[in-house]
Enzyme design. Sequence first.
Site, mmCIF file in Angstrom:
data_model
loop_
_atom_site.group_PDB
_atom_site.id
_atom_site.type_symbol
_atom_site.label_atom_id
_atom_site.label_comp_id
_atom_site.label_asym_id
_atom_site.label_seq_id
_atom_site.Cartn_x
_atom_site.Cartn_y
_atom_site.Cartn_z
ATOM 1 N N LYS A 1 -4.534 3.334 1.436
ATOM 2 C CA LYS A 1 -3.161 2.696 2.123
ATOM 3 C C LYS A 1 -3.998 2.737 3.580
ATOM 4 C CE LYS A 1 1.276 2.866 3.706
ATOM 5 N NZ LYS A 1 2.691 3.518 3.408
ATOM 6 N N LYS B 1 -4.493 7.994 2.183
ATOM 7 C CA LYS B 1 -3.673 7.205 3.176
ATOM 8 C C LYS B 1 -4.225 7.547 4.611
ATOM 9 C CE LYS B 1 1.227 7.046 4.658
ATOM 10 N NZ LYS B 1 2.777 7.390 4.436
#
Length: 327
Positions: A250, A197
């Site tokens: 992400k 992320k």
Amino acid sequence: MKYPNNRLRRNRRTPAIREMVQENRLHPSDFIAPIFIMEGENQKEEISSMPGYYRYSLDTLGSELEELIEVGIKSVLLFVKVPDSKKDNKGKEALNEMGLMQRSVRFMKENYPDLWVMTDVAMDPYSSYGHDGIVEGDEIVNDPSVKVLAKMAVSHAKAGADMVAPSDMMDGRIGAMRTALDEAGYENTGIMAYSAKYASSFYGPFRDALDSAPGFGDKKTYQMNPANVDEALREVELDIEEGADIVMVKPGMPYLDVVRAVKQNFNIPVSVYNVSGEYAMIKAAAEKGWLNEEEVMMESLLAFKRAGADLIATYFAKQAAKLIKDQ
């Protein structure tokens, strides 16, 4: 002029042959639908920076879930908007068995038992600082935060969650959660780790949706540097060793190379998050008439599959699944 024997256009001549040789396809079961839940009754609020996407109170959520099921969506990822009055620096409300997340999970498993329910495990919706961990001075401290996150995971599992999805990026939290879940008797509760992320600028609309923007500084001390790929592979490897069942990259579109690298290096289901900023950009350009929304949406989602994603968390889930079903 002598033409080549190999003419690749032969396999593009008609819709039939193009479909026959197509390498990647989208299916509604590929999609994870994010759901935003708020307190109150008879509430359905459009998120201003995410046109066509809403926050729901539990009593209005049913019709949305039924629409998702109708078009073939199998899984949802829950996020809650916590009132400011319930936020602190310790995540106390996150552990409340009667908290909004826990009530939401119970509602969904009681009424829609076939949906695969994933829950966001992070402190930022509950934090008075808007950070993903406990704040001490100007530092987001790792180990005390992990202890709270592990308790959150167990609380969600107790409410009935099929899978927890830690999005915090604290070191060691997957191992701590796996141990805590197993010791509490929830060895069958899965973990979808936000393994890579990034500290991205594409999250803005999401933070509007949950009122979870950091109150000071940024998240660069715990989320990843957008310049790095090798580091993502290290993060993924550690999460797999610690017990992750699915790993996630992400954001999505700007990080297709990372999705590809993860899929090529690890034999594990890979998910990708087509984040709020990506959604908002397509919606805004389509509203201006600059892009064909449906075509660009489907091309973007197909790109995730082509890069190697097995699952796609996307705000386009219902819209895309309906298009696929109607084809």
